[in-house]
Design a protein around this motif. Structure first.
Motif, PDB file in Angstrom:
ATOM      1  N   ALA A   1       0.858  -1.183   0.000  1.00  0.00           N
ATOM      2  CA  ALA A   1       0.000   0.000   0.000  1.00  0.00           C
ATOM      3  C   ALA A   1       0.893   1.230   0.000  1.00  0.00           C
ATOM      4  O   ALA A   1       1.705   1.412   0.904  1.00  0.00           O
ATOM      5  N   ALA A   2       0.747   2.056  -1.009  1.00  0.00           N
ATOM      6  CA  ALA A   2       1.579   3.247  -1.152  1.00  0.00           C
ATOM      7  C   ALA A   2       0.781   4.480  -0.771  1.00  0.00           C
ATOM      8  O   ALA A   2      -0.228   4.801  -1.408  1.00  0.00           O
ATOM      9  N   GLY A   3       1.247   5.172   0.261  1.00  0.00           N
ATOM     10  CA  GLY A   3       0.607   6.404   0.685  1.00  0.00           C
ATOM     11  C   GLY A   3       1.197   7.586  -0.067  1.00  0.00           C
ATOM     12  O   GLY A   3       2.419   7.738  -0.144  1.00  0.00           O
ATOM     13  N   THR A   4       0.357   8.424  -0.645  1.00  0.00           N
ATOM     14  CA  THR A   4       0.839   9.575  -1.401  1.00  0.00           C
ATOM     15  C   THR A   4       0.986  10.780  -0.474  1.00  0.00           C
ATOM     16  O   THR A   4       0.114  11.061   0.344  1.00  0.00           O
ATOM     17  N   THR A   5       2.092  11.492  -0.613  1.00  0.00           N
ATOM     18  CA  THR A   5       2.345  12.657   0.238  1.00  0.00           C
ATOM     19  C   THR A   5       3.287  13.616  -0.459  1.00  0.00           C
ATOM     20  O   THR A   5       4.135  13.200  -1.251  1.00  0.00           O
ATOM     21  N   ARG A   6       3.148  14.898  -0.183  1.00  0.00           N
ATOM     22  CA  ARG A   6       4.082  15.875  -0.739  1.00  0.00           C
ATOM     23  C   ARG A   6       5.079  16.350   0.313  1.00  0.00           C
ATOM     24  O   ARG A   6       6.006  17.086  -0.008  1.00  0.00           O
ATOM     25  N   ARG A   7       4.882  15.916   1.551  1.00  0.00           N
ATOM     26  CA  ARG A   7       5.759  16.359   2.636  1.00  0.00           C
ATOM     27  C   ARG A   7       6.697  15.234   3.051  1.00  0.00           C
ATOM     28  O   ARG A   7       6.294  14.080   3.160  1.00  0.00           O
ATOM     29  N   ARG A   8       7.931  15.594   3.293  1.00  0.00           N
ATOM     30  CA  ARG A   8       8.926  14.619   3.741  1.00  0.00           C
ATOM     31  C   ARG A   8       9.106  14.760   5.249  1.00  0.00           C
ATOM     32  O   ARG A   8       9.704  15.715   5.718  1.00  0.00           O
ATOM     33  N   GLY A   9       8.565  13.801   5.979  1.00  0.00           N
ATOM     34  CA  GLY A   9       8.696  13.816   7.433  1.00  0.00           C
ATOM     35  C   GLY A   9       9.717  12.803   7.909  1.00  0.00           C
ATOM     36  O   GLY A   9      10.228  11.992   7.139  1.00  0.00           O
ATOM     37  N   LYS A  10      10.021  12.831   9.194  1.00  0.00           N
ATOM     38  CA  LYS A  10      11.023  11.921   9.756  1.00  0.00           C
ATOM     39  C   LYS A  10      10.626  10.461   9.579  1.00  0.00           C
ATOM     40  O   LYS A  10      11.466   9.595   9.410  1.00  0.00           O
ATOM     41  N   LYS A  11       9.343  10.185   9.627  1.00  0.00           N
ATOM     42  CA  LYS A  11       8.879   8.800   9.585  1.00  0.00           C
ATOM     43  C   LYS A  11       8.487   8.366   8.168  1.00  0.00           C
ATOM     44  O   LYS A  11       8.033   7.248   7.969  1.00  0.00           O
ATOM     45  N   ARG A  12       8.696   9.232   7.182  1.00  0.00           N
ATOM     46  CA  ARG A  12       8.184   8.923   5.845  1.00  0.00           C
ATOM     47  C   ARG A  12       9.164   8.147   4.990  1.00  0.00           C
ATOM     48  O   ARG A  12       8.795   7.575   3.993  1.00  0.00           O
TER      49      ARG A  12
END
Length: 246
Positions: A78-89
């Motif tokens: 499962a691929a979660g889409t995000t534009r933000r790079r967080g520590k846990k990403r």
């Protein structure tokens, strides 16, 4: 790659019209498996259908779940889409890299499923929601206006997967390797007539042209045009040599 095994998961989308636009984006790319974390009653059926247009059956068959984990439990990733790079990403894949991953995983009608998970229009996926996914995907955009409309994001991801799938038609029918033997023979025969190489180098030259033309997906019409071009080159060279000798 079987596009029926791609699940598009929307996590509590706010706007009914966006859900309809997502259905249309999916249909554009041969996908039909829509899953929504939320309740069907939360959405205006008429507003969904106005934007979905002929893709409304996707909405009609949409499945509803209480959580991302429930929505993707039958998927292999499962691929979660995000534009933000967080520590846990962790490492985020580009859409084309995710499409490559799908291509390596998906198979027949009864094969495994892959989920592409999209967050709420206002907040995107939270850290907790991303934790329910197994990988992350990001769509590069301008830093000054990085937020994409939900349906646009779905369109980009679906399009990259569609391009990678066997459903994409190249627009031409490439000739077989057997048919290419004639073309490579004509090329090399013509080159030999004008003194381009000695007979001993012909096998290597034929292999070179066969490999190049096969990778290019040459059509029957293109193969014939190439043959005529090289034959004409050899013919013109012969005429010019005859004039010099005269």
């Amino acid at each position: 790659m079987n596009l029926k095994n791609i699940a598009i998961v929307l996590v509590r989308p706010d706007e009914s019209r966006n859900v309809g636009a997502v259905c249309r984006a999916m249909a554009n790319n041969g996908m039909s498996r829509l899953r929504i974390v939320g309740n069907r009653e939360d959405y205006d059926d008429e507003r969904v259908r106005v934007l979905a247009i002929h893709a409304a059956p996707i909405w009609g068959k949409a499945e509803f779940f209480d959580s991302i984990s429930e929505a993707v439990k039958d998927c292999v990733l499962a691929a979660g889409t995000t534009r933000r790079r967080g520590k846990k990403r962790g490492k985020l894949l580009l859409p084309e890299e995710f499409a490559d991953t799908c291509s390596s995983v998906l198979g027949s009608d009864d094969g495994p499923k892959v989920a592409a998970v999209f967050g709420n229009e206002r907040t995107g996926l939270t850290e907790e929601e991303l934790d329910e996914c197994t990988m992350g995907v990001t769509i590069p955009s301008d830093a000054g206006f990085g937020s994409l409309n939900l349906s646009h994001a779905v369109q980009i991801i679906c399009y990259e997967i569609f391009r990678k799938s066997s459903a994409v038609s190249p627009g031409i029918v490439p000739v077989s390797l057997g048919r290419l033997e004639k073309t490579t023979s004509v090329i090399c025969e013509s080159l030999q007539k004008i003194g381009f190489f000695k007979l001993a180098g012909r096998d290597d030259m034929e292999k070179f042209w066969r490999d190049i033309l096969s990778r290019g997906g040459v059509s029957e019409g293109e193969a014939q045009y190439i043959e005529k071009t090289f034959s004409k080159i050899a013919g013109l060279a012969g005429k010019n040599n005859a004039k010099v000798l005269d």
